[in-house]
Design a protein around this motif. Structure first.
Motif, PDB file in Angstrom:
ATOM      1  N   GLY A  59    -144.116 -60.011  -6.210  1.00  0.00           N
ATOM      2  CA  GLY A  59    -143.777 -58.933  -7.131  1.00  0.00           C
ATOM      3  C   GLY A  59    -143.001 -57.805  -6.471  1.00  0.00           C
ATOM      4  O   GLY A  59    -142.502 -57.915  -5.352  1.00  0.00           O
ATOM      5  N   SER A  60    -142.958 -56.687  -7.180  1.00  0.00           N
ATOM      6  CA  SER A  60    -142.041 -55.614  -6.803  1.00  0.00           C
ATOM      7  C   SER A  60    -142.375 -54.982  -5.447  1.00  0.00           C
ATOM      8  O   SER A  60    -141.481 -54.525  -4.735  1.00  0.00           O
ATOM      9  N   LYS A  63    -140.674 -57.048  -2.974  1.00  0.00           N
ATOM     10  CA  LYS A  63    -139.215 -57.028  -3.070  1.00  0.00           C
ATOM     11  C   LYS A  63    -138.624 -55.654  -2.775  1.00  0.00           C
ATOM     12  O   LYS A  63    -137.412 -55.514  -2.630  1.00  0.00           O
ATOM     13  N   ASP A  74    -149.499 -56.966  -6.621  1.00  0.00           N
ATOM     14  CA  ASP A  74    -149.416 -58.393  -6.961  1.00  0.00           C
ATOM     15  C   ASP A  74    -149.539 -59.233  -5.710  1.00  0.00           C
ATOM     16  O   ASP A  74    -148.750 -59.080  -4.773  1.00  0.00           O
ATOM     17  N   LEU A 155    -145.788 -72.461 -14.244  1.00  0.00           N
ATOM     18  CA  LEU A 155    -144.344 -72.448 -13.994  1.00  0.00           C
ATOM     19  C   LEU A 155    -144.091 -72.945 -12.589  1.00  0.00           C
ATOM     20  O   LEU A 155    -144.593 -72.351 -11.621  1.00  0.00           O
ATOM     21  N   THR A 157    -142.302 -72.917  -9.402  1.00  0.00           N
ATOM     22  CA  THR A 157    -141.379 -71.977  -8.795  1.00  0.00           C
ATOM     23  C   THR A 157    -141.733 -71.766  -7.326  1.00  0.00           C
ATOM     24  O   THR A 157    -142.576 -72.473  -6.771  1.00  0.00           O
ATOM     25  N   ILE A 159    -142.211 -68.487  -4.673  1.00  0.00           N
ATOM     26  CA  ILE A 159    -142.199 -67.035  -4.439  1.00  0.00           C
ATOM     27  C   ILE A 159    -141.426 -66.666  -3.156  1.00  0.00           C
ATOM     28  O   ILE A 159    -140.579 -65.767  -3.187  1.00  0.00           O
ATOM     29  N   HIS A 162    -137.881 -66.673  -3.900  1.00  0.00           N
ATOM     30  CA  HIS A 162    -137.490 -65.523  -4.726  1.00  0.00           C
ATOM     31  C   HIS A 162    -137.276 -64.289  -3.859  1.00  0.00           C
ATOM     32  O   HIS A 162    -136.332 -63.519  -4.060  1.00  0.00           O
ATOM     33  N   LYS A 185    -135.228 -50.551 -14.396  1.00  0.00           N
ATOM     34  CA  LYS A 185    -136.624 -50.787 -14.771  1.00  0.00           C
ATOM     35  C   LYS A 185    -137.229 -49.517 -15.379  1.00  0.00           C
ATOM     36  O   LYS A 185    -138.004 -49.574 -16.330  1.00  0.00           O
ATOM     37  N   LYS A 201    -138.673 -57.975 -19.164  1.00  0.00           N
ATOM     38  CA  LYS A 201    -139.362 -58.295 -17.938  1.00  0.00           C
ATOM     39  C   LYS A 201    -138.574 -57.871 -16.701  1.00  0.00           C
ATOM     40  O   LYS A 201    -137.364 -58.077 -16.615  1.00  0.00           O
ATOM     41  N   SER A 202    -139.304 -57.306 -15.739  1.00  0.00           N
ATOM     42  CA  SER A 202    -138.649 -56.826 -14.518  1.00  0.00           C
ATOM     43  C   SER A 202    -137.817 -57.919 -13.837  1.00  0.00           C
ATOM     44  O   SER A 202    -136.701 -57.663 -13.375  1.00  0.00           O
ATOM     45  N   PHE A 203    -138.355 -59.115 -13.767  1.00  0.00           N
ATOM     46  CA  PHE A 203    -137.637 -60.188 -13.072  1.00  0.00           C
ATOM     47  C   PHE A 203    -136.316 -60.506 -13.781  1.00  0.00           C
ATOM     48  O   PHE A 203    -135.306 -60.784 -13.137  1.00  0.00           O
ATOM     49  N   ASP A 264    -134.268 -69.622 -13.521  1.00  0.00           N
ATOM     50  CA  ASP A 264    -134.910 -69.361 -12.235  1.00  0.00           C
ATOM     51  C   ASP A 264    -133.984 -69.816 -11.099  1.00  0.00           C
ATOM     52  O   ASP A 264    -133.582 -70.984 -11.056  1.00  0.00           O
ATOM     53  N   ASN A 270    -136.535 -74.138 -14.998  1.00  0.00           N
ATOM     54  CA  ASN A 270    -137.377 -73.031 -15.458  1.00  0.00           C
ATOM     55  C   ASN A 270    -136.532 -71.893 -16.021  1.00  0.00           C
ATOM     56  O   ASN A 270    -135.816 -71.217 -15.290  1.00  0.00           O
ATOM     57  N   VAL A 272    -136.501 -68.393 -17.106  1.00  0.00           N
ATOM     58  CA  VAL A 272    -137.349 -67.217 -16.910  1.00  0.00           C
ATOM     59  C   VAL A 272    -137.533 -66.438 -18.227  1.00  0.00           C
ATOM     60  O   VAL A 272    -138.518 -65.742 -18.408  1.00  0.00           O
TER      61      VAL A 272
END
Ligand SMILES: Nc1ncnc2c1ncn2[C@@H]1O[C@H](COP(=O)(O)OP(=O)(O)OP(=O)(O)O)[C@@H](O)[C@H]1O
Ligand SMILES: [Mg+2]
Length: 321
Positions: A59-60, A63, A74, A155, A157, A159, A162, A185, A201-203, A264, A270, A272
Motif C-alpha cells: 500500500g501507500s 510506495k 497495510d 486477485l 497479483t 505486491i 507493484h 488522491k 481507488k488510489s491504485f 494490472d 487482472n 484493476v
C-alpha cells in the motif's frame, strides 16, 4: 493572473502542510510494521513449517504515496499450504489464529478478523496494522492470490512487482511523481466527501498517472500536472484501456467486459477497475471536468481571493495560500 497569487510553490507548500504524511510519521509506522515482520521471522526460524511465510508493507506507506489522513498500516501476509482455507471468512479466522500464535504477547482481542483483513492493534501508540492475506503457492517470485479489499475476491497479483513498478515512475520524475499522486488522491478524497457514491481507488489513480508519466508528460509544475490528469480523465471518459509493458506484451491482454479497463501491470488478466460501473466512471469524469475548470479559473483569476476560491473547489476549504 492567478499564477501570481497561487503558483507551483504554493501548491507544493500546501502539499507539505496539509496533504503529505510527514516523513517522521511514515518512518515511525514503517518501523512499527517492521517489528511485526521481525517477530514473524523469529517465529518462523523456530517453526520452519509455519504457514505464514512473510509479511510485507504494502500500500501507500510502502510506495511513498501516503496521505496525512492515513489511518492504518497495510501489510500483506503470505500464507502457504494447500491446508489453508480458500473461502475468505475461514481464511481470515485462520490467519488471525496463526498471528496469535506467532505474536504471543498480543492478547487475542488485539488480533481481530475484519471483513477482508485482520487488524493487529498496538496498545498505546501507533496505528492499527491491517493484515491482508495472500494465498501463495510457494513460488519464489511472490505471485499469489490477494484478497481484494473491495469485495473479498481473490486477485492474482504481485505486491513486490507493484512496488518496483511505482519505484520506476518515481525515479523517472523524482519527488514530482509521488507528489502529484498524493495531490490527486487528496482531490479524490474531497470529491468523495462531496458526492454520494463517488469512488476512485488510489491504485487506479497511480496507474493513470503512471500512464501519463510513461507518455512523457512533465509533472514538475503541479498546477499543470493536475491539469494533465483532469484533462486525460475528461477526454478519455475513463473508457480508454490502460495497459503497461513492464511485465508482459500488451498484445497478450485479452478482452474485458467492464467499462473501465486499467490492467494490472503485473498480470494481464487482472482488470484493476473491474468493479467500476458506467455510472461510477461518469461520476469520476464529471468531478474531473469540474476540477479542470476550477484549475483553469484559478490560473486566470485576477485577485488572490478569487484564485484561492477556485483552488478550494479542487482541494476543499483547508486550501489557503
Ligand atoms: N485490483 C487490484 N489488483 C491488484 N492489486 C491491487 C488491486 N487493488 C489493490 N492492489 C494492491 O494493493 C495496494 C494498495 O492499493 P490501494 O488502492 O488499496 O491503496 P493505497 O495505495 O494503500 O492507498 P491509500 O490507502 O492511501 O488509499 C496496491 O499498491 C496494489 O499492490
Ligand atoms: Mg492503503
Amino acid at each position: 493572473m492567478g499564477r501570481q497569487h497561487v503558483n507551483h510553490n504554493d501548491i507544493a507548500q500546501f502539499a507539505q502542510d496539509k496533504v503529505n504524511l510527514p516523513k517522521d510519521k511514515a518512518d515511525e509506522y514503517r518501523a512499527q510494521a517492521r517489528r511485526l515482520r521481525e517477530k514473524l521471522d523469529g517465529y518462523l526460524a523456530e517453526h520452519p513449517d509455519f504457514t505464514l511465510k512473510k509479511m510485507l508493507v504494502a500500500g501507500s506507506l510502502a510506495k511513498g504515496t501516503a496521505l496525512r489522513s492515513l489511518n492504518d498500516i497495510d501489510v500483506a501476509c503470505y500464507i502457504s499450504g494447500a491446508d489453508a482455507p480458500h473461502d475468505v471468512r475461514s481464511l481470515l479466522n485462520y490467519l488471525a489464529e496463526r498471528l496469535r500464535k506467532a505474536f504471543p504477547n498480543f492478547s487475542s482481542d488485539q488480533v481481530k478478523p475484519q471483513t477482508y483483513s485482520v487488524t493487529v492493534s498496538f496498545r498505546g501508540s501507533g496505528l492499527d496494522v491491517d493484515v491482508v492475506p495472500i494465498l501463495y503457492k510457494g513460488n519464489s517470485d511472490w505471485y499469489g492470490d490477494l484478497v481484494s479489499q473491495e469485495d473479498g475476491s481473490f486477485l492474482e497479483t504481485n505486491i513486490p512487482l507493484h512496488l518496483e513498478f511505482i519505484r520506476k515512475r518515481k525515479q523517472a520524475q523524482q519527488d514530482h511523481f509521488a507528489q502529484v499522486v498524493r495531490l490527486v488522491k487528496f482531490w479524490a478524497r474531497i470529491a468523495k466527501s462531496e458526492r454520494e457514491d463517488f469512488r476512485f481507488k488510489s491504485f487506479m489513480i497511480e496507474l493513470i498517472l503512471s500512464h501519463l508519466c510513461d507518455q512523457g508528460l512533465d509533472f514538475s509544475d503541479y498546477p499543470e500536472a493536475l491539469q494533465h490528469f483532469f484533462t486525460y480523465v475528461a477526454r478519455s471518459n475513463m473508457w480508454e484501456r490502460i495497459v503497461f509493458d513492464d511485465c508482459y506484451a500488451p498484445s497478450t491482454v485479452g478482452t474485458f467486459s467492464g467499462p473501465v479497463q486499467i490492467i494490472d501491470p503485473v498480470n494481464a488478466k487482472n482488470n484493476v477497475s473491474r468493479l467500476y460501473s458506467e455510472a461510477q466512471a461518469d461520476a469520476i469524469v464529471d468531478a474531473a471536468l469540474e476540477a479542470g475548470d476550477a484549475v483553469d479559473s484559478a490560473l486566470a483569476a485576477t485577485t488572490k481571493e478569487k484564485t484561492v476560491y477556485y483552488w478550494q473547489k479542487v482541494f476543499g476549504s483547508s486550501f489557503q495560500a
